[in-house]
Structures are given as structure tokens and as C-alpha cells.
Design an enzyme around this catalytic site. Structure first.
Site, PDB file in Angstrom:
ATOM      1  N   GLN A  68     -15.323   1.469  -8.019  1.00  0.00           N
ATOM      2  CA  GLN A  68     -15.254   0.682  -9.276  1.00  0.00           C
ATOM      3  C   GLN A  68     -14.751   1.545 -10.427  1.00  0.00           C
ATOM      4  OE1 GLN A  68     -16.074  -2.243  -8.256  1.00  0.00           O
ATOM      5  NE2 GLN A  68     -17.386  -1.665  -6.539  1.00  0.00           N
ATOM      6  N   ASP A 161      -8.517  -6.102  -7.719  1.00  0.00           N
ATOM      7  CA  ASP A 161      -9.640  -5.633  -6.895  1.00  0.00           C
ATOM      8  C   ASP A 161      -9.831  -6.654  -5.779  1.00  0.00           C
ATOM      9  OD1 ASP A 161     -11.964  -4.645  -5.825  1.00  0.00           O
ATOM     10  OD2 ASP A 161     -13.240  -5.507  -7.372  1.00  0.00           O
ATOM     11  N   SER A 163      -9.933  -8.081  -1.630  1.00  0.00           N
ATOM     12  CA  SER A 163     -10.332  -7.735  -0.274  1.00  0.00           C
ATOM     13  C   SER A 163      -9.070  -7.359   0.512  1.00  0.00           C
ATOM     14  CB  SER A 163     -11.087  -8.910   0.361  1.00  0.00           C
ATOM     15  OG  SER A 163     -10.716 -10.137  -0.229  1.00  0.00           O
ATOM     16  N   ASP A 164      -9.219  -7.045   1.801  1.00  0.00           N
ATOM     17  CA  ASP A 164      -8.082  -6.584   2.608  1.00  0.00           C
ATOM     18  C   ASP A 164      -7.049  -7.705   2.819  1.00  0.00           C
ATOM     19  OD1 ASP A 164      -9.057  -4.023   2.905  1.00  0.00           O
ATOM     20  OD2 ASP A 164     -10.259  -4.540   4.652  1.00  0.00           O
TER      21      ASP A 164
HETATM   22  N1  SAM Z   1     -13.730  -3.384  -3.411  1.00  0.00           N
HETATM   23  C1  SAM Z   1     -13.523  -4.294  -2.384  1.00  0.00           C
HETATM   24  C2  SAM Z   1     -12.677  -3.807  -1.259  1.00  0.00           C
HETATM   25  O1  SAM Z   1     -11.705  -3.090  -1.474  1.00  0.00           O
HETATM   26  O2  SAM Z   1     -12.993  -4.150  -0.147  1.00  0.00           O
HETATM   27  C3  SAM Z   1     -13.081  -5.615  -2.911  1.00  0.00           C
HETATM   28  C4  SAM Z   1     -14.271  -6.256  -3.522  1.00  0.00           C
HETATM   29  S1  SAM Z   1     -14.127  -7.769  -4.304  1.00  0.00           S
HETATM   30  C5  SAM Z   1     -15.613  -8.486  -3.676  1.00  0.00           C
HETATM   31  C6  SAM Z   1     -12.805  -8.671  -3.503  1.00  0.00           C
HETATM   32  C7  SAM Z   1     -12.710 -10.071  -4.040  1.00  0.00           C
HETATM   33  O3  SAM Z   1     -11.367 -10.547  -3.972  1.00  0.00           O
HETATM   34  C8  SAM Z   1     -13.563 -11.079  -3.282  1.00  0.00           C
HETATM   35  O4  SAM Z   1     -14.591 -11.542  -4.118  1.00  0.00           O
HETATM   36  C9  SAM Z   1     -12.580 -12.195  -2.912  1.00  0.00           C
HETATM   37  O5  SAM Z   1     -13.132 -13.479  -2.971  1.00  0.00           O
HETATM   38  C10 SAM Z   1     -11.488 -11.954  -3.938  1.00  0.00           C
HETATM   39  N2  SAM Z   1     -10.182 -12.540  -3.596  1.00  0.00           N
HETATM   40  C11 SAM Z   1      -9.579 -12.567  -2.365  1.00  0.00           C
HETATM   41  N3  SAM Z   1      -8.411 -13.215  -2.442  1.00  0.00           N
HETATM   42  C12 SAM Z   1      -8.250 -13.611  -3.733  1.00  0.00           C
HETATM   43  C13 SAM Z   1      -7.241 -14.335  -4.419  1.00  0.00           C
HETATM   44  N4  SAM Z   1      -6.151 -14.798  -3.789  1.00  0.00           N
HETATM   45  N5  SAM Z   1      -7.403 -14.555  -5.756  1.00  0.00           N
HETATM   46  C14 SAM Z   1      -8.498 -14.103  -6.412  1.00  0.00           C
HETATM   47  N6  SAM Z   1      -9.499 -13.429  -5.797  1.00  0.00           N
HETATM   48  C15 SAM Z   1      -9.372 -13.176  -4.477  1.00  0.00           C
END
Ligand code: SAM
Length: 289
Positions: A68, A161, A163-164
Site C-alpha cells: 500500500q 491497485d 487484482s491479477d
Molecule cells: N493489492 C492487491 C493485489 O495486487 O493483489 C489488489 C488488492 S485490491 C483488493 C484489488 C481490487 O481490484 C479488488 O477489490 C477488485 O474488485 C478490484 N477490481 C478488479 N477489476 C476491476 C475493474 N475492472 N475496475 C475496478 N476495480 C476492479
């Protein structure tokens, strides 16, 4: 192999074939299927509370601060005056928590696709979800890709930030998304995106691909990383791009004093860590440069 077996959670993902991290689970605090993904919150023996999405660890209570702080302060401390910041994803609230601490930041807009991640983080991960309480922040629930296409020349810094790149975040690793981010920046603006790692599986390919987008589209670009023991291979990288050719990501523009670092309760980021984050091992440097 099941993700949960004999009291252990194992992170099994096609991006990292043949390897996984396992954590001993004391309790499954919550498990559900939202509109977008499987969400679990676990209480683990060694790493406190853990959020997983589609079986992939997003953050653990023990080591989340590293990611973070770095995804926030690498771009913020490279910008001369980051007043207006956009966060895409970040449903746990950790990035908002850090961005709000930066002395120059006045306004934070966040666009997260999954309302349930935000709600469950407020319930189970309050140490991260404090980010959502900050009065500087406006939260929008929606797709980050679509949101980006609706905003032009608005932000000083954009932090993705996500997800994969499997599931809802896939589009956030595409070249078109980097074009949209570029258009959403004000003059001299900077982007920073989660960009996987430099080791096995698909890590280095993804990192190199998104780094090339930044090199092509932005006037200056860099790839840096930080240590996070519970991410695959123990680290995670970031790509950064700036509209200003004078930006030197390797040397922070805004040096946070020791006093500021204490006040901000930083545990990982410092100006020295900032500089070191961009020093790559030889094998990775050869691929990326
Ligand atoms: N630090 C983490 C990692 O690298 O694994 C990421 C954490 S954060 C929880 C990732 C967030 O991205 C999730 O809450 C997910 O719902 C969100 N997310 C995924 N695709 C997205 C999109 N197209 N638009 C906005 N948010 C998205």
C-alpha cells in the site's frame, strides 16, 4: 487440489503453475460469491486476517503495508504537487488510507468494481478500510476501464491497485487502458499500476508487457518493486509513467522528512527505499531495457 485442505489455504493460480503459498487457517471468517468474484476472509495463524478473491491473496494483515505504501508513495513523491488522485480498484481501502496521508493530496476519487469487497473490508479489515472514512475521498462503484474512458485531463496521479489479470481486472492490463489513463491525466501527470513480478510463471512477461506500454506512451517510465512475503515469489512490481520527460522516478522529488515519515506512520517507504525500488537484478534488467 482444493484451495482449502486440512486447515490450510493454498493459493493455486494458472499464472504461477507448479507453485503455491499456503497459510494455516484458524477460521474462515466469511465466504461468498459476489457478482464478480469469490470472496473469502480468513483468520490465519501466521499472518492475521487475509482477503482472497477467486482464490488469490489480495492482502494479509501482517505485510499489506509494504504494497500500500509503495504503490502510493512511489508516484506521489515523484510528482511536484499531486493534488487530485484517482485510485482504480483498491477495494480493501489500503491505498486510499496511504494516499490520504500525503501532505499535498486534496481530493481522492476511487473507482472499485465490487461493492461487496468494500463492505466486507469495512466489516473484517478495519485497519485497511479506514481509507474509506477519509473526507477527501469520493467512492464510485463501477468498472475502472469504463470510468477511465469518461474522464479527460483531470488527475495529477492515477494509481491502479487491481487484482491479477484474470477475471474482472483483465482489461486493466491492456494497452487500451494505458491510453485511457494517459488521456485522463493533467499536464505533468503520473500513473502507477500493479505490474506482477520479475520471477517465474507469467510474472516477467506481464511486467515487461505493461512496462513497454508505459515506455511507448509516456515521456518517462520505470519499473520498481517491493517485498511482500505473501505475494507469489515474495515481491510485486509497479510500472510508472509520466507525461513530463523531466520526471526521474529513481530520485524522489518530494523527500518526506524523518518527522513526516513518523507522523504518517510509515513502516516500509522511505526516500532510500524509493531509490532502491528501481534497481533491478541483471536478468530482469536485460529483459526490461
Ligand atoms: N493489492 C492487491 C493485489 O495486487 O493483489 C489488489 C488488492 S485490491 C483488493 C484489488 C481490487 O481490484 C479488488 O477489490 C477488485 O474488485 C478490484 N477490481 C478488479 N477489476 C476491476 C475493474 N475492472 N475496475 C475496478 N476495480 C476492479
Amino acid at each position: 487440489m482444493d484451495a482449502l485442505k486440512k486447515g490450510w489455504f493454498s493459493e493455486i493460480c494458472t499464472l504461477w503453475p507448479g507453485m503455491c503459498l499456503s497459510l494455516e487457517v484458524e477460521e474462515i471468517l466469511h465466504s461468498e460469491k459476489s457478482k464478480y468474484q469469490d470472496i473469502m476472509v480468513l483468520k490465519t495463524k501466521s499472518h492475521g486476517r487475509v482477503l482472497t478473491l477467486d482464490g488469490i491473496i489480495q492482502c494479509t494483515e501482517a505485510d499489506e503495508f509494504s504494497y500500500q505504501e509503495m504503490i502510493s508513495y512511489l508516484p506521489l513523491c515523484s510528482h511536484p504537487c499531486p493534488k487530485k488522485v484517482l485510485i482504480i480498484g483498491g477495494g480493501d481501502g489500503g491505498v486510499a488510507r496511504e494516499v490520504a496521508k500525503h501532505p499535498d493530496v486534496e481530493t481522492i476519487i476511487q473507482c472499485e468494481i465490487d461493492q461487496r469487497v468494500v463492505e466486507l473490508s469495512k466489516e473484517f479489515l478495519p485497519f485497511m478500510a479506514t481509507g474509506f472514512e477519509n473526507p477527501k475521498l469520493s467512492l464510485h462503484i463501477g468498472d475502472g476501464f469504463k470510468f477511465m474512458g469518461e474522464h479527460q485531463r483531470e488527475f495529477d496521479v492515477i494509481i491502479t491497485d487491481s487484482s491479477d489479470p484474470v477475471g474482472p481486472a483483465e482489461a486493466l492490463f491492456e494497452e487500451r487502458y494505458f491510453h485511457l489513463m494517459k488521456n485522463a491525466l493533467r499536464d505533468g501527470g503520473i500513473i502507477c499500476s500493479q505490474a506482477e513480478n520479475i520471477w517465474g510463471g507469467s510474472g516477467l512477461d506481464i511486467a515487461n508487457r505493461v512496462y513497454k506500454y508505459c515506455q511507448t506512451l509516456f515521456s518517462s517510465a520505470a519499473y520498481g518493486y517491493c517485498l511482500v512475503p505473501t505475494y507469489p515469489t515474495g515481491l510485486i512490481g509497479f510500472v510508472l509513467g509520466s507525461l513530463d520527460s523531466k520526471t526521474n522516478f529513481k530520485e524522489p522529488l518530494r523527500i518526506l522528512s524523518n518527522e513526516e515519515q513518523e507522523q504518517m506512520k510509515l513502516r516500509y517507504y522511505s526516500p532510500d527505499i524509493h531509490r532502491s525500488a528501481f534497481v533491478l537484478p541483471r536478468f530482469a534488467r536485460k529483459v526490461m531495457e
